[in-house]
Design a protein around this motif. Structure first.
Motif, PDB file in Angstrom:
ATOM      1  N   ASP A   1      -0.348  -2.460 -11.226  1.00 43.51           N
ATOM      2  CA  ASP A   1      -0.062  -1.154 -10.616  1.00 43.51           C
ATOM      3  C   ASP A   1      -1.350  -0.378 -10.340  1.00 43.51           C
ATOM      4  OD1 ASP A   1       3.132  -0.675 -11.123  1.00 43.51           O
ATOM      5  OD2 ASP A   1       2.205  -1.858 -12.708  1.00 43.51           O
ATOM      6  N   ALA A   2      -2.276  -0.420 -11.305  1.00 40.54           N
ATOM      7  CA  ALA A   2      -3.551   0.275 -11.125  1.00 40.54           C
ATOM      8  C   ALA A   2      -4.338  -0.336  -9.972  1.00 40.54           C
ATOM      9  CB  ALA A   2      -4.366   0.235 -12.415  1.00 40.54           C
ATOM     10  N   ALA A   3      -4.329  -1.671  -9.876  1.00 37.95           N
ATOM     11  CA  ALA A   3      -5.064  -2.348  -8.795  1.00 37.95           C
ATOM     12  C   ALA A   3      -4.501  -1.978  -7.433  1.00 37.95           C
ATOM     13  CB  ALA A   3      -5.018  -3.861  -8.997  1.00 37.95           C
ATOM     14  N   VAL A   4      -3.180  -1.948  -7.316  1.00 42.98           N
ATOM     15  CA  VAL A   4      -2.551  -1.571  -6.041  1.00 42.98           C
ATOM     16  C   VAL A   4      -2.857  -0.115  -5.720  1.00 42.98           C
ATOM     17  CG1 VAL A   4      -0.330  -1.275  -4.853  1.00 42.98           C
ATOM     18  CG2 VAL A   4      -0.752  -3.330  -6.225  1.00 42.98           C
TER      19      VAL A   4
ATOM     20  N   ALA B   1       7.379   8.181  -4.434  1.00 41.83           N
ATOM     21  CA  ALA B   1       7.803   7.071  -5.281  1.00 41.83           C
ATOM     22  C   ALA B   1       8.205   5.862  -4.433  1.00 41.83           C
ATOM     23  CB  ALA B   1       8.951   7.496  -6.191  1.00 41.83           C
ATOM     24  N   VAL B   2       8.897   6.111  -3.337  1.00 39.51           N
ATOM     25  CA  VAL B   2       9.299   5.020  -2.444  1.00 39.51           C
ATOM     26  C   VAL B   2       8.066   4.382  -1.806  1.00 39.51           C
ATOM     27  CG1 VAL B   2      10.524   4.471  -0.303  1.00 39.51           C
ATOM     28  CG2 VAL B   2      11.616   5.909  -2.032  1.00 39.51           C
ATOM     29  N   ALA B   3       7.113   5.196  -1.370  1.00 35.09           N
ATOM     30  CA  ALA B   3       5.885   4.653  -0.762  1.00 35.09           C
ATOM     31  C   ALA B   3       5.115   3.802  -1.774  1.00 35.09           C
ATOM     32  CB  ALA B   3       5.011   5.790  -0.237  1.00 35.09           C
ATOM     33  N   GLU B   4       5.030   4.260  -3.023  1.00 37.15           N
ATOM     34  CA  GLU B   4       4.358   3.483  -4.062  1.00 37.15           C
ATOM     35  C   GLU B   4       5.097   2.164  -4.299  1.00 37.15           C
ATOM     36  OE1 GLU B   4       2.569   4.303  -8.454  1.00 37.15           O
ATOM     37  OE2 GLU B   4       4.632   4.967  -8.120  1.00 37.15           O
ATOM     38  N   TYR B   5       6.414   2.213  -4.351  1.00 34.86           N
ATOM     39  CA  TYR B   5       7.225   1.000  -4.517  1.00 34.86           C
ATOM     40  C   TYR B   5       6.946   0.013  -3.385  1.00 34.86           C
ATOM     41  CZ  TYR B   5      11.270  -2.037  -4.066  1.00 34.86           C
ATOM     42  OH  TYR B   5      12.069  -3.131  -3.899  1.00 34.86           O
ATOM     43  N   GLU B   6       6.897   0.492  -2.156  1.00 31.86           N
ATOM     44  CA  GLU B   6       6.651  -0.396  -1.008  1.00 31.86           C
ATOM     45  C   GLU B   6       5.266  -1.028  -1.086  1.00 31.86           C
ATOM     46  OE1 GLU B   6       8.807  -1.525   1.106  1.00 31.86           O
ATOM     47  OE2 GLU B   6      10.441  -0.214   0.433  1.00 31.86           O
ATOM     48  N   ARG B   7       4.258  -0.274  -1.551  1.00 27.39           N
ATOM     49  CA  ARG B   7       2.913  -0.842  -1.720  1.00 27.39           C
ATOM     50  C   ARG B   7       2.925  -1.934  -2.785  1.00 27.39           C
ATOM     51  NH1 ARG B   7       1.556   4.606  -1.060  1.00 27.39           N
ATOM     52  NH2 ARG B   7       1.327   4.958  -3.310  1.00 27.39           N
ATOM     53  N   LEU B   8       3.610  -1.688  -3.888  1.00 16.63           N
ATOM     54  CA  LEU B   8       3.708  -2.691  -4.949  1.00 16.63           C
ATOM     55  C   LEU B   8       4.439  -3.939  -4.466  1.00 16.63           C
ATOM     56  CD1 LEU B   8       4.517  -0.422  -8.007  1.00 16.63           C
ATOM     57  CD2 LEU B   8       2.540  -1.936  -7.789  1.00 16.63           C
ATOM     58  N   LYS B   9       5.542  -3.738  -3.780  1.00 13.69           N
ATOM     59  CA  LYS B   9       6.329  -4.863  -3.258  1.00 13.69           C
ATOM     60  C   LYS B   9       5.480  -5.709  -2.318  1.00 13.69           C
ATOM     61  CE  LYS B   9      10.550  -5.545  -0.567  1.00 13.69           C
ATOM     62  NZ  LYS B   9      11.648  -4.828   0.085  1.00 13.69           N
ATOM     63  N   SER B  10       4.726  -5.075  -1.441  1.00 15.86           N
ATOM     64  CA  SER B  10       3.854  -5.784  -0.514  1.00 15.86           C
ATOM     65  C   SER B  10       2.775  -6.564  -1.270  1.00 15.86           C
ATOM     66  CB  SER B  10       3.224  -4.794   0.460  1.00 15.86           C
ATOM     67  OG  SER B  10       2.314  -5.436   1.302  1.00 15.86           O
ATOM     68  N   ALA B  11       2.168  -5.936  -2.271  1.00 24.99           N
ATOM     69  CA  ALA B  11       1.112  -6.594  -3.048  1.00 24.99           C
ATOM     70  C   ALA B  11       1.664  -7.798  -3.810  1.00 24.99           C
ATOM     71  CB  ALA B  11       0.476  -5.604  -4.014  1.00 24.99           C
TER      72      ALA B  11
ATOM     73  N   GLY C   1       4.024  -9.702  -2.854  1.00 17.51           N
ATOM     74  CA  GLY C   1       4.132 -10.758  -1.849  1.00 17.51           C
ATOM     75  C   GLY C   1       2.784 -11.383  -1.542  1.00 17.51           C
ATOM     76  N   GLU C   2       1.750 -10.553  -1.403  1.00 18.34           N
ATOM     77  CA  GLU C   2       0.403 -11.064  -1.139  1.00 18.34           C
ATOM     78  C   GLU C   2      -0.067 -11.993  -2.249  1.00 18.34           C
ATOM     79  OE1 GLU C   2      -2.507  -7.961  -0.350  1.00 18.34           O
ATOM     80  OE2 GLU C   2      -0.873  -6.721   0.462  1.00 18.34           O
ATOM     81  N   LEU C   3       0.311 -11.672  -3.482  1.00  8.62           N
ATOM     82  CA  LEU C   3      -0.110 -12.461  -4.635  1.00  8.62           C
ATOM     83  C   LEU C   3       0.826 -13.641  -4.916  1.00  8.62           C
ATOM     84  CD1 LEU C   3      -1.070  -9.445  -6.919  1.00  8.62           C
ATOM     85  CD2 LEU C   3      -2.654 -11.092  -5.886  1.00  8.62           C
TER      86      LEU C   3
END
Length: 149
Positions: free
Chosen positions: A64-67, A114-124, A126-128
């Motif tokens: 979470d911190a990295a994202v 909160a939704v924007a943070e969730y979308e960033r985490l979800k995308s990350a 997937g990248e990983l």
């Protein structure tokens, strides 16, 4: 999960907020997000250094911190995560759910953030190429059962 006998690690961000509020610090997400996330990353690294050997559940952490740091300061996730991924490849993701969402002194972001943070985490995730279990809004027992399916 702790009540069910599993080893757990509480959210480092909440621990940082509590400490900063108690000492008058400014490494708070609504004051200095980059400083807050840097402290979260440091604490999450210390959490990962705990001796274990058993299944352990982390309530948020270094990922979470990295994202977040990538989002606010464009620091590459790899620089925060290190050369080897520090967690199991299975990640449980819980989307924000409006009826259950609440702001507090310690958690000042609104639902849109909160939704924007969730979308960033979800995308990350997937990248990983992580195995993600997304839990829907449901009773606790239903959600826990989905972790083990």
């Amino acid at each position: 999960m702790a009540a069910r006998g599993y080893a757990t690690v509480s959210e480092p961000g909440q621990r940082i907020v509590d400490a900063e509020l108690a000492t008058g610090g400014t490494a708070l997400p609504w004051v200095d997000m980059a400083a807050f996330l840097a402290k979260v990353a440091d604490l999450a690294r210390r959490d990962l250094a705990r001796p274990t050997g058993t299944l352990m559940f982390f309530d948020r952490g270094l990922l979470d911190a990295a994202v977040g740091l990538r989002h606010v300061s464009e620091i590459p996730m790899e620089r925060i995560l290190g050369p080897t991924f520090p967690y199991a490849r299975k990640v449980v993701l819980i989307p924000p759910h409006a009826p259950w969402f609440a702001q507090a002194t310690e958690r000042q972001k609104d639902f849109t953030e909160a939704v924007a943070e969730y979308e960033r985490l979800k995308s990350a995730l997937g990248e990983l190429c992580l195995d993600t279990i997304t839990l829907p809004p449901a009773p606790l027992e239903t959600r826990i059962a989905q972790i083990y399916d």
